[in-house]
Every structure is written in C-alpha cells, then in structure tokens.
Design a protein around this motif. Structure first.
Motif, PDB file in Angstrom:
ATOM      1  N   LEU A 173     -25.653  37.320  68.589  1.00  0.00           N
ATOM      2  CA  LEU A 173     -26.850  36.508  68.433  1.00  0.00           C
ATOM      3  C   LEU A 173     -26.857  35.430  69.508  1.00  0.00           C
ATOM      4  CD1 LEU A 173     -26.659  37.908  65.614  1.00  0.00           C
ATOM      5  CD2 LEU A 173     -27.704  35.852  64.664  1.00  0.00           C
ATOM      6  N   ALA A 174     -27.974  35.311  70.208  1.00  0.00           N
ATOM      7  CA  ALA A 174     -28.084  34.309  71.263  1.00  0.00           C
ATOM      8  C   ALA A 174     -28.059  32.909  70.662  1.00  0.00           C
ATOM      9  CB  ALA A 174     -29.380  34.524  72.041  1.00  0.00           C
ATOM     10  N   PRO A 175     -27.624  31.910  71.431  1.00  0.00           N
ATOM     11  CA  PRO A 175     -27.623  30.532  70.934  1.00  0.00           C
ATOM     12  C   PRO A 175     -29.014  30.124  70.434  1.00  0.00           C
ATOM     13  CG  PRO A 175     -26.423  30.670  73.003  1.00  0.00           C
ATOM     14  CD  PRO A 175     -27.067  32.007  72.791  1.00  0.00           C
ATOM     15  N   GLY A 176     -29.062  29.532  69.260  1.00  0.00           N
ATOM     16  CA  GLY A 176     -30.333  29.114  68.685  1.00  0.00           C
ATOM     17  C   GLY A 176     -31.042  30.177  67.873  1.00  0.00           C
ATOM     18  N   HIS A 177     -30.516  31.394  67.870  1.00  0.00           N
ATOM     19  CA  HIS A 177     -31.123  32.475  67.100  1.00  0.00           C
ATOM     20  C   HIS A 177     -30.412  32.596  65.745  1.00  0.00           C
ATOM     21  CE1 HIS A 177     -32.931  34.809  70.761  1.00  0.00           C
ATOM     22  NE2 HIS A 177     -33.469  33.613  70.565  1.00  0.00           N
ATOM     23  N   ALA A 178     -31.205  32.616  64.681  1.00  0.00           N
ATOM     24  CA  ALA A 178     -30.638  32.725  63.337  1.00  0.00           C
ATOM     25  C   ALA A 178     -30.549  34.162  62.855  1.00  0.00           C
ATOM     26  CB  ALA A 178     -31.479  31.909  62.354  1.00  0.00           C
ATOM     27  N   ALA A 179     -31.156  35.095  63.592  1.00  0.00           N
ATOM     28  CA  ALA A 179     -31.166  36.483  63.118  1.00  0.00           C
ATOM     29  C   ALA A 179     -31.363  37.452  64.271  1.00  0.00           C
ATOM     30  CB  ALA A 179     -32.267  36.680  62.076  1.00  0.00           C
ATOM     31  N   ALA A 180     -30.964  38.696  64.013  1.00  0.00           N
ATOM     32  CA  ALA A 180     -31.214  39.807  64.930  1.00  0.00           C
ATOM     33  C   ALA A 180     -31.950  40.899  64.170  1.00  0.00           C
ATOM     34  CB  ALA A 180     -29.907  40.345  65.503  1.00  0.00           C
ATOM     35  N   PHE A 181     -32.977  41.476  64.816  1.00  0.00           N
ATOM     36  CA  PHE A 181     -33.787  42.550  64.227  1.00  0.00           C
ATOM     37  C   PHE A 181     -33.938  43.675  65.243  1.00  0.00           C
ATOM     38  CE2 PHE A 181     -35.516  38.454  62.708  1.00  0.00           C
ATOM     39  CZ  PHE A 181     -35.384  38.588  61.345  1.00  0.00           C
ATOM     40  N   SER A 182     -34.579  44.768  64.796  1.00  0.00           N
ATOM     41  CA  SER A 182     -34.944  45.858  65.696  1.00  0.00           C
ATOM     42  C   SER A 182     -36.426  45.784  66.009  1.00  0.00           C
ATOM     43  CB  SER A 182     -34.628  47.218  65.063  1.00  0.00           C
ATOM     44  OG  SER A 182     -33.241  47.427  64.972  1.00  0.00           O
ATOM     45  N   ASP A 183     -36.748  45.773  67.292  1.00  0.00           N
ATOM     46  CA  ASP A 183     -38.150  45.793  67.706  1.00  0.00           C
ATOM     47  C   ASP A 183     -38.783  47.129  67.344  1.00  0.00           C
ATOM     48  OD1 ASP A 183     -38.548  43.257  68.890  1.00  0.00           O
ATOM     49  OD2 ASP A 183     -37.427  43.896  70.656  1.00  0.00           O
ATOM     50  N   ASP A 184     -40.056  47.074  66.950  1.00  0.00           N
ATOM     51  CA  ASP A 184     -40.763  48.303  66.596  1.00  0.00           C
ATOM     52  C   ASP A 184     -41.202  49.094  67.824  1.00  0.00           C
ATOM     53  OD1 ASP A 184     -40.553  48.210  63.841  1.00  0.00           O
ATOM     54  OD2 ASP A 184     -42.304  46.938  63.604  1.00  0.00           O
ATOM     55  N   CYS A 185     -40.979  48.555  69.009  1.00  0.00           N
ATOM     56  CA  CYS A 185     -41.322  49.291  70.229  1.00  0.00           C
ATOM     57  C   CYS A 185     -40.075  49.769  70.967  1.00  0.00           C
ATOM     58  CB  CYS A 185     -42.144  48.408  71.166  1.00  0.00           C
ATOM     59  SG  CYS A 185     -43.717  47.843  70.476  1.00  0.00           S
ATOM     60  N   ASP A 186     -38.926  49.719  70.330  1.00  0.00           N
ATOM     61  CA  ASP A 186     -37.686  50.012  71.044  1.00  0.00           C
ATOM     62  C   ASP A 186     -37.257  51.473  70.975  1.00  0.00           C
ATOM     63  OD1 ASP A 186     -36.731  50.306  68.478  1.00  0.00           O
ATOM     64  OD2 ASP A 186     -35.344  48.618  68.544  1.00  0.00           O
ATOM     65  N   LEU A 187     -38.088  52.317  70.371  1.00  0.00           N
ATOM     66  CA  LEU A 187     -37.751  53.743  70.295  1.00  0.00           C
ATOM     67  C   LEU A 187     -38.856  54.562  70.942  1.00  0.00           C
ATOM     68  CD1 LEU A 187     -36.422  53.951  66.629  1.00  0.00           C
ATOM     69  CD2 LEU A 187     -35.077  54.003  68.721  1.00  0.00           C
ATOM     70  N   SER A 282     -32.604  37.796  68.154  1.00  0.00           N
ATOM     71  CA  SER A 282     -31.873  38.691  69.047  1.00  0.00           C
ATOM     72  C   SER A 282     -32.139  40.139  68.644  1.00  0.00           C
ATOM     73  CB  SER A 282     -30.372  38.374  68.992  1.00  0.00           C
ATOM     74  OG  SER A 282     -30.128  37.038  69.415  1.00  0.00           O
ATOM     75  N   ALA A 283     -31.673  41.059  69.492  1.00  0.00           N
ATOM     76  CA  ALA A 283     -31.982  42.476  69.283  1.00  0.00           C
ATOM     77  C   ALA A 283     -30.786  43.234  68.715  1.00  0.00           C
ATOM     78  CB  ALA A 283     -32.421  43.120  70.587  1.00  0.00           C
ATOM     79  N   ILE A 284     -31.089  44.122  67.767  1.00  0.00           N
ATOM     80  CA  ILE A 284     -30.096  45.062  67.238  1.00  0.00           C
ATOM     81  C   ILE A 284     -30.164  46.345  68.067  1.00  0.00           C
ATOM     82  CG2 ILE A 284     -29.598  46.567  65.264  1.00  0.00           C
ATOM     83  CD1 ILE A 284     -30.461  44.288  63.440  1.00  0.00           C
ATOM     84  N   ASN A 285     -29.039  46.933  68.314  1.00  0.00           N
ATOM     85  CA  ASN A 285     -28.999  48.230  68.993  1.00  0.00           C
ATOM     86  C   ASN A 285     -29.959  49.188  68.297  1.00  0.00           C
ATOM     87  OD1 ASN A 285     -28.334  50.915  69.713  1.00  0.00           O
ATOM     88  ND2 ASN A 285     -26.214  50.365  70.143  1.00  0.00           N
ATOM     89  N   PRO A 286     -30.918  49.790  69.024  1.00  0.00           N
ATOM     90  CA  PRO A 286     -31.916  50.665  68.390  1.00  0.00           C
ATOM     91  C   PRO A 286     -31.325  51.773  67.534  1.00  0.00           C
ATOM     92  CG  PRO A 286     -32.508  50.237  70.669  1.00  0.00           C
ATOM     93  CD  PRO A 286     -31.138  49.654  70.471  1.00  0.00           C
ATOM     94  N   MET A 287     -30.154  52.289  67.919  1.00  0.00           N
ATOM     95  CA  MET A 287     -29.558  53.373  67.146  1.00  0.00           C
ATOM     96  C   MET A 287     -29.004  52.888  65.809  1.00  0.00           C
ATOM     97  SD  MET A 287     -30.347  55.855  68.947  1.00  0.00           S
ATOM     98  CE  MET A 287     -29.503  57.224  68.169  1.00  0.00           C
ATOM     99  N   TRP A 288     -28.941  51.571  65.645  1.00  0.00           N
ATOM    100  CA  TRP A 288     -28.510  51.003  64.375  1.00  0.00           C
ATOM    101  C   TRP A 288     -29.685  50.694  63.457  1.00  0.00           C
ATOM    102  CZ3 TRP A 288     -24.660  50.759  61.191  1.00  0.00           C
ATOM    103  CH2 TRP A 288     -23.367  51.023  61.660  1.00  0.00           C
ATOM    104  N   HIS A 289     -30.858  51.228  63.795  1.00  0.00           N
ATOM    105  CA  HIS A 289     -31.990  51.113  62.872  1.00  0.00           C
ATOM    106  C   HIS A 289     -33.060  52.134  63.233  1.00  0.00           C
ATOM    107  CE1 HIS A 289     -34.908  48.256  60.487  1.00  0.00           C
ATOM    108  NE2 HIS A 289     -34.796  49.468  59.968  1.00  0.00           N
ATOM    109  N   ILE A 290     -32.800  53.385  62.878  1.00  0.00           N
ATOM    110  CA  ILE A 290     -33.780  54.448  63.102  1.00  0.00           C
ATOM    111  C   ILE A 290     -34.715  54.478  61.899  1.00  0.00           C
ATOM    112  CG2 ILE A 290     -34.148  56.904  63.509  1.00  0.00           C
ATOM    113  CD1 ILE A 290     -32.676  55.381  65.740  1.00  0.00           C
TER     114      ILE A 290
END
Length: 328
Positions: A173-187, A282-290
């Motif tokens: 998680l980048a500094p100042g970021h409280a969470a990481a998610f998967s973008d809906d455009c990342d696949l 921050s971003a989660i690896n796309p393969m960790w949220h199909i």
C-alpha cells in the motif's frame, strides 16, 4: 613465618581475583530473557506473522462462507486468523458449521455485527433487496470490528481462493493509502464480455451524474471503478483518515438525495466507497481478483485463464449455490 606470609598473600590474591570475576559477570552478564529476545530479533523468520482475514457469514449463505474459508485454508501454510462476521441470530450457527466440519482446526473468531449502526443510513430500494443486507456494509466498519491488527484482508463470501493468501497479504500500500482494490478496467481480456452482458466498469455505472452533489465531486464519469469485494486494508491509516465517518456521510446523503441506487451497476455498498477512496487507493494484482463471474449463465473464461487465477469472484447475480452458473 615467611611461608605463612606467602600463603596469606596467595589467598588474598585469589580472593581479589574471585571478587573481580564476580563483579565482571554482574556487569556484563546478559539476562536469559534478553538473550531470548536477541535471538528472536536476529531470526524474524521464526516469528510467523498472523494474517487476519475477514469474511461475512449471512443466514442462507453459510455454505458460501465455509467454501471460501476452506479454499483459503487448503492453499496456504500461513498463520491465518479468520474473523467470521455474522448477525446475532447466526452466531451459534456459524460456530456449529465450523466445529462440525473439516475446518474445526482453523484459527477463528466469531464477530457480531450490530445492524443498528446502519439506522437512517440506507435508502430502501426494492430493485435488488439482497444488496441492502446489513452484512454488505461490514467492510465500512473494519477498524471497529478488528482492532488489534495493522493490516487486514476483507473478502466477500462468493469467492474461491486458488493461490496462497500470503501473496495477497503482502500487497504493498502506498503511503497515505488505507486500502488496495482491483480496478474494473484491469482485465483487458474481459472487456468484450463486460459490454456483452451490460456490466459497468466506470463511475457512470454507479453514481447518478444528474445530481449536483455528484457533479461537484469533479470525478469524470468515464473513470474506472474498482471492486470492493476484495480489500487489503491498513487499519491505522483508515482510522487516521476517519474513513468510516466519511462513508457514513455519503450513505446519509444518499438517503436524502438519492445519489445512487441498486438499479445502477454496483448497488448501495460500492458507491460510497468509490466516492471516498477515489484517487486514494493502491492496486491489487489483477490475478488476485478475477471477477465478473455469475453475470450470465453463458459467459465463460478460458479454462487456462481460470487455472492461472489466484482468486475467483462470483460478483454477478448467478451464484453457484442457487442459480445455473458456469465455472463451478
């Protein structure tokens, strides 16, 4: 006489040396407790970090939660602590399900969620009533439910994990970021599928841009949305930014102004998170949220793609347990 004097001098010398040795040991001796601590500090690999995973267990979907937990447990050697969240009337059933299954060896805590915290914050909407269930909002209150951990994984119950959960936990998680998610455009491989079944992957599909309050946010309607069904969260940063209060504010505004609804793409739990976390996650690896599974009984990924996936999410209406569904 001379011999006796010489013996006394030798004894005195030995006494002085003994006293010196005792004093030296007292000054330089390391207590055993500190010795143990030093060993621990030099060998961090011996201290296995606990990985907290939060999953909700709703009435009627207990089997889904158990399947998700089982998939995590069977694919990792990590020290996982499951926080299983339910309503008061489901707590005994959760324990029974765990204790009477192969999962009785897992480390878990059952946490009760009080739906009264949602009073006056949910706009009733009959289009998709399942999205109004109280446990859908547990992710808003993570720091209140899980207090002793710095970093937490939250997972929806309609997921199956195929990889080692340790990898997901190590998401940076980048500094100042409280969470990481998967973008809906990342696949990219799913873009055609998204269009074919009418799914939404931008803010326009979740927020009502006819409302001034939404336009005032200054967020382009074509901005990629993210999916909060899988979250890696920093609890310290979450509390510091008072994110739960921010989420509640937008819930209350929606009750008053109807800024989003379940007739739009993501229902009432995703939309406030899109607003509050915009540009600050921050971003989660796309393969960790199909995801996009369950949106149509005819929609299919390739078998090779599914085998490579670390986590599968049936975030559509067609759940494996009560609808005809592919990839089950």
């Amino acid at each position: 006489m001379a011999l006796l004097k010489k013996i006394n001098q030798i004894l005195l010398l030995l006494l002085v040396l003994t006293v010196c040795a005792i004093l030296y040991n007292k000054v330089h001796k390391v207590p055993s407790a500190l010795k143990n601590e030093a060993v621990d500090l030099e060998s961090p690999e011996e201290m296995e970090e606990e990985i907290p995973v939060v999953i909700c267990a709703a009435a009627g979907r207990m089997g889904a939660a158990i399947a998700a937990i089982s998939s995590i447990y069977s694919n990792t050697e990590a020290n996982v602590l499951f926080y299983i969240v339910g309503l008061k009337n489901t707590i005994p059933h959760i324990r029974k399900w765990i204790e009477n299954s192969k999962l009785k060896e897992i480390k878990f805590k059952v946490v009760e969620f009080n739906p009264m915290v949602l009073k006056g914050k949910i706009r009733q909407d009959a289009a998709r009533p399942e999205l109004l269930q109280p446990l859908n909002f547990v992710r808003f209150y993570l720091p209140l439910l899980i207090q002793k951990h710095e970093k937490v994984i939250y997972l929806d119950d309609d997921i199956i994990v195929q990889g080692d959960i340790q990898e997901l936990y190590e998401t940076k998680l980048a500094p100042g970021h409280a969470a990481a998610f998967s973008d809906d455009c990342d696949l990219p491989s799913t873009h055609e599928m998204v269009r074919s079944v009418g799914m939404q992957n931008t803010y326009m599909g979740f927020l009502d841009y006819r409302k001034q309050a939404i336009r005032d946010l200054g967020i382009s309607p074509s901005t990629c949305s993210f999916n909060p069904g899988v979250i890696v969260a920093n609890m310290t940063e979450w509390k510091h930014q008072r994110l739960t209060k921010q989420l509640e504010k937008w819930m209350q505004r929606n009750v008053e102004e109807n800024l989003y609804s379940s007739t739009l793409g993501g229902g009432v739990a995703t939309s406030p998170m899109l607003i509050v976390f915009h540009g600050k996650y921050s971003a989660i690896n796309p393969m960790w949220h199909i995801r996009h599974l369950g949106w149509s009984p005819d929609t299919r990924y390739s078998e090779h793609f599914l085998q490579e996936a670390k986590l599968l999410h049936w975030n559509g209406r067609y759940k494996p347990w009560d609808y005809p569904s592919v990839h089950t």
